[in-house]
Design an enzyme around this catalytic site. Structure first.
Site, mmCIF file in Angstrom:
data_model
loop_
_atom_site.group_PDB
_atom_site.id
_atom_site.type_symbol
_atom_site.label_atom_id
_atom_site.label_comp_id
_atom_site.label_asym_id
_atom_site.label_seq_id
_atom_site.Cartn_x
_atom_site.Cartn_y
_atom_site.Cartn_z
ATOM 1 N N SER A 80 14.244 46.895 31.443
ATOM 2 C CA SER A 80 15.239 45.939 31.925
ATOM 3 C C SER A 80 15.339 44.753 30.974
ATOM 4 O O SER A 80 14.337 44.129 30.626
ATOM 5 C CB SER A 80 14.839 45.456 33.325
ATOM 6 O OG SER A 80 15.732 44.462 33.758
ATOM 7 N N GLN A 100 8.072 45.550 32.748
ATOM 8 C CA GLN A 100 7.305 44.350 32.413
ATOM 9 C C GLN A 100 6.632 44.457 31.037
ATOM 10 O O GLN A 100 6.129 43.463 30.524
ATOM 11 C CB GLN A 100 6.237 44.083 33.479
ATOM 12 C CG GLN A 100 6.809 43.682 34.827
ATOM 13 C CD GLN A 100 7.365 42.254 34.845
ATOM 14 O OE1 GLN A 100 7.034 41.425 34.003
ATOM 15 N NE2 GLN A 100 8.216 41.985 35.818
ATOM 16 N N CYS A 117 5.383 34.460 53.342
ATOM 17 C CA CYS A 117 6.459 33.497 53.555
ATOM 18 C C CYS A 117 7.423 33.432 52.392
ATOM 19 O O CYS A 117 8.503 32.906 52.512
ATOM 20 C CB CYS A 117 5.885 32.130 53.872
ATOM 21 S SG CYS A 117 5.417 32.046 55.602
ATOM 22 N N GLY A 147 16.532 47.731 35.477
ATOM 23 C CA GLY A 147 15.317 48.491 35.746
ATOM 24 C C GLY A 147 15.405 49.304 37.028
ATOM 25 O O GLY A 147 14.949 50.457 37.073
ATOM 26 N N HIS A 149 16.513 41.663 31.167
ATOM 27 C CA HIS A 149 16.246 40.251 31.490
ATOM 28 C C HIS A 149 14.760 39.898 31.524
ATOM 29 O O HIS A 149 14.394 38.755 31.750
ATOM 30 C CB HIS A 149 16.940 39.846 32.793
ATOM 31 C CG HIS A 149 16.355 40.403 34.049
ATOM 32 N ND1 HIS A 149 15.581 39.643 34.898
ATOM 33 C CD2 HIS A 149 16.436 41.620 34.615
ATOM 34 C CE1 HIS A 149 15.225 40.381 35.940
ATOM 35 N NE2 HIS A 149 15.731 41.587 35.793
ATOM 36 N N THR A 198 32.574 52.082 32.846
ATOM 37 C CA THR A 198 32.809 51.510 31.522
ATOM 38 C C THR A 198 31.581 50.719 31.107
ATOM 39 O O THR A 198 31.074 49.900 31.866
ATOM 40 C CB THR A 198 34.073 50.622 31.549
ATOM 41 O OG1 THR A 198 35.162 51.449 31.967
ATOM 42 C CG2 THR A 198 34.361 50.023 30.182
HETATM 43 C C1 LIG Z 1 8.132 46.484 37.338
HETATM 44 C C2 LIG Z 1 9.572 46.277 37.638
HETATM 45 N N1 LIG Z 1 10.369 47.335 37.856
HETATM 46 C C3 LIG Z 1 11.666 47.198 38.123
HETATM 47 C C4 LIG Z 1 12.261 45.961 38.200
HETATM 48 C C5 LIG Z 1 13.714 45.853 38.506
HETATM 49 O O1 LIG Z 1 14.467 45.540 37.379
HETATM 50 P P1 LIG Z 1 15.953 45.005 37.518
HETATM 51 O O2 LIG Z 1 15.858 43.641 38.075
HETATM 52 O O3 LIG Z 1 16.507 45.009 36.139
HETATM 53 O O4 LIG Z 1 16.680 45.956 38.408
HETATM 54 C C6 LIG Z 1 11.475 44.820 37.989
HETATM 55 C C7 LIG Z 1 12.068 43.473 38.075
HETATM 56 O O5 LIG Z 1 11.801 42.714 38.989
HETATM 57 C C8 LIG Z 1 10.094 44.983 37.706
HETATM 58 O O6 LIG Z 1 9.310 43.927 37.508
HETATM 59 ZN ZN LIG Z 2 5.618 30.682 57.614
#
Ligand SMILES: Cc1ncc(COP(=O)(O)O)c(C=O)c1O
Ligand SMILES: [Zn+2]
Lengths: 394, 125
Positions: free
Chosen positions: A198, A178, A323, A69, A200, A236
């Protein structure tokens, strides 16, 4: 263990893993090679491209595979900026609660002389389309608004914003990282020119994603080198990753409607349960949000200690507290929806999925109640609030 | 790799000396909600010895652990010794803190000192 951090990443689908192993074993060739095993890899790659394109209503030629992403966001925004600059357009509209992959890229462009307008996302975490329209100028090169927010899950009126951009002749990019695989996304119906995704986030492998670019929009390379991806993204190709992503995406889309129904119902149950905790508030619109997203602020406590104690109870979640971010400021998303620092530090994000059971929802509610109560029992802020020395914010 | 040492997690999970001392003769509060950590220390000092110490903390894991450890380090000590408490000593006793969490140990030192100053002020009056 109850994994409730699906917005951070998802468990890789067994079918995607199976596919990746199969590709690594049998289709290890370089797609640029002329001989059989290379061409087999090329076939696999192009089949993936067709399938990904079909899912979002695009043409295969409009899909560029990326490392995820972040890269897709970078390339989309930089490309639109370069196109705009050529015509003297150096204004970009975005929102205050975009992912850092977008915001940091915009910062970089600002340093190069671009003017950036970050729209208000209001208390409910929703952008108002008319405000996009009002912000568009003669020199606006791009509007980039995320499809759904990664922290508070609010789903933006993308179709309406896209229609406005079409009408005004301005490029429109959306970070749909998302959203893809969780809600319906169709680049044609939703008037989208560029879209980032993205793998994952929908049970595919990490380090792979894609960028949709409408035909006719010239991309600028972020990675220079070989002529892969129609010369727009060197390197690649990650064939096993791309094939695995495609399997995961198809799987997600196949079950999208049923998952949406069942996960939303569990989300609502979780929200209702957590609302029973005194002096808390949900972050973002309660209904116009991703099916799996629950995000609350609890007054008088701090998010990291909440997460650590939940982890001790076997629940994995996340927080927008300072934190947990390693900086002194709490999440820019919570600040953008108007949460003051005091309560923004006490946030909790629970992102569930189709595998989350009703029993787990009950368990989460019970545990969060216990931990919040425990942390409040020795919080000096809570003492002052209860004693009336300080006014409750929530 | 875990974020925190076992010692930090132990003091975070089982904080020592949590609570308030109703008849404390030295109270100090430092930090603010804006930065995300607040510590309040209560001291009961008799014959220049810290007979009892309790704390309340709003903050992250290392803030709670640092508060807990700081109270352990000064309990039973003469005021003059307690005044010498450093954040480095708190962090060391916790088997170290991540760099960006060192401010939590600083806050613990400041909270103890603030309570001791309050005690001294009360003695003067
Ligand atoms: C809204 C959004 N954009 C971009 C990303 C980044 O994606 P990636 O971890 O595949 O680079 C994330 C992931 O944390 C996301 O939640
Ligand atoms: Zn703290």
């Amino acid at each position: 263990m109850i994994y409730a951090d699906n917005a951070a990443t998802t468990k890789t689908s067994p079918k995607a893993i199976e596919k990746m192993v199969e590709v690594m074993n049998n289709t290890f060739g370089n797609p640029s090679s002329l001989y059989g095993v290379g061409q087999k890899a090329k076939e696999e790659l192009e089949k993936s491209r067709e399938e990904v394109a079909k899912v979002i209503g695009a043409n295969p030629k409009e899909i560029i595979f990326t490392s995820g992403g972040s890269e897709a966001d970078n390339q989309a925004i930089i490309s639109a900026a370069r196109l705009g600059a050529r015509k003297g357009k150096k204004h970009i509209i975005s929102s205050a609660f975009e992912h850092h992959a977008v915001l940091h890229t915009l910062n970089k462009l600002q340093g190069e002389g671009f003017e950036i307008t970050l729209l208000d996302v209001h208390e409910n975490g929703l952008i108002v389309p008319e405000e996009v329209e009002n912000a568009i100028r003669e020199d606006t090169a791009l509007v980039t608004i995320m499809f759904a927010n990664n922290e508070i899950g609010t789903i933006q009126p993308i179709r309406e914003i896209g229609a406005i951009c079409r009408k005004k002749g301005v490029l429109f990019h959306t970070d749909a990282v998302q959203a893809i695989g969780h809600v319906h996304v169709n680049v044609k119906e939703d008037n989208i020119d560029m879209l980032s995704a993205s793998s994952h986030k929908f049970h595919g492998p990490k380090g792979v994603g894609f960028l949709y670019v409408k035909k006719g929009i010239a991309l600028t390379n972020i990675i220079e080198g070989g002529a892969q991806e129609r010369g727009k993204r060197a390197g690649t190709e990650n064939v096993p990753g791309i094939a695995g992503m495609t399997v995961a995406l198809k799987e997600a889309i196949e079950h999208l409607d049923e998952n949406y129904e069942s996960v939303s119902a569990k989300r609502d149950k979780l929200i209702a349960g957590l609302k029973e905790i005194p002096h808390c508030a949900i972050n973002g619109d309660e209904k116009k949000r991703l099916p799996g997203n629950v995000n609350f602020c609890f007054e008088g406590i701090e998010g990291e200690s909440l997460l650590l104690l939940l982890d001790d109870k076997g629940i994995q979640a996340s927080s927008g507290s300072a934190c947990t971010s390693g900086s002194l400021d709490p999440s820019h998303v919570l600040l953008a929806i108007g949460r003051v620092h005091d309560v923004a530090h006490g946030s909790l994000r629970l992102t569930i999925n189709e595998e989350t059971t009703d029993a787990e929802i009950d368990e989460i509610i019970k545990s969060v109640k216990e931990v919040v109560e425990y942390l409040r029992s020795f919080s000096p802020i809570w003492r002052d609030l209860v004693a009336g020395k300080k006014e409750f914010i929530l | 790799m875990a974020l925190y040492s076992e010692k930090v997690m132990d003091h975070f999970r089982n904080p020592r000396n949590v609570g308030v001392i109703e008849d404390a003769n030295g109270i100090g509060e430092v930090g603010n909600a804006k930065c995300g950590d607040i510590m309040k220390m209560y001291l009961k000092i008799e014959d220049d010895i810290i007979k009892d110490v309790k704390f309340e903390t709003f903050g992250c894991g290392s803030a709670i652990a640092s508060s807990s450890m700081a109270t352990e380090l000064i309990k039973g000590q003469p005021v003059s010794e307690a005044m010498k408490l450093t954040n480095a000593a708190v962090a060391e006793a916790l088997d170290g803190l991540p760099d960006y969490k060192m401010h939590c140990s600083v806050l613990a030192e400041e909270a103890i000192k603030s309570a001791l100053e309050d005690y001294n002020k009360r003695q003067e009056n």
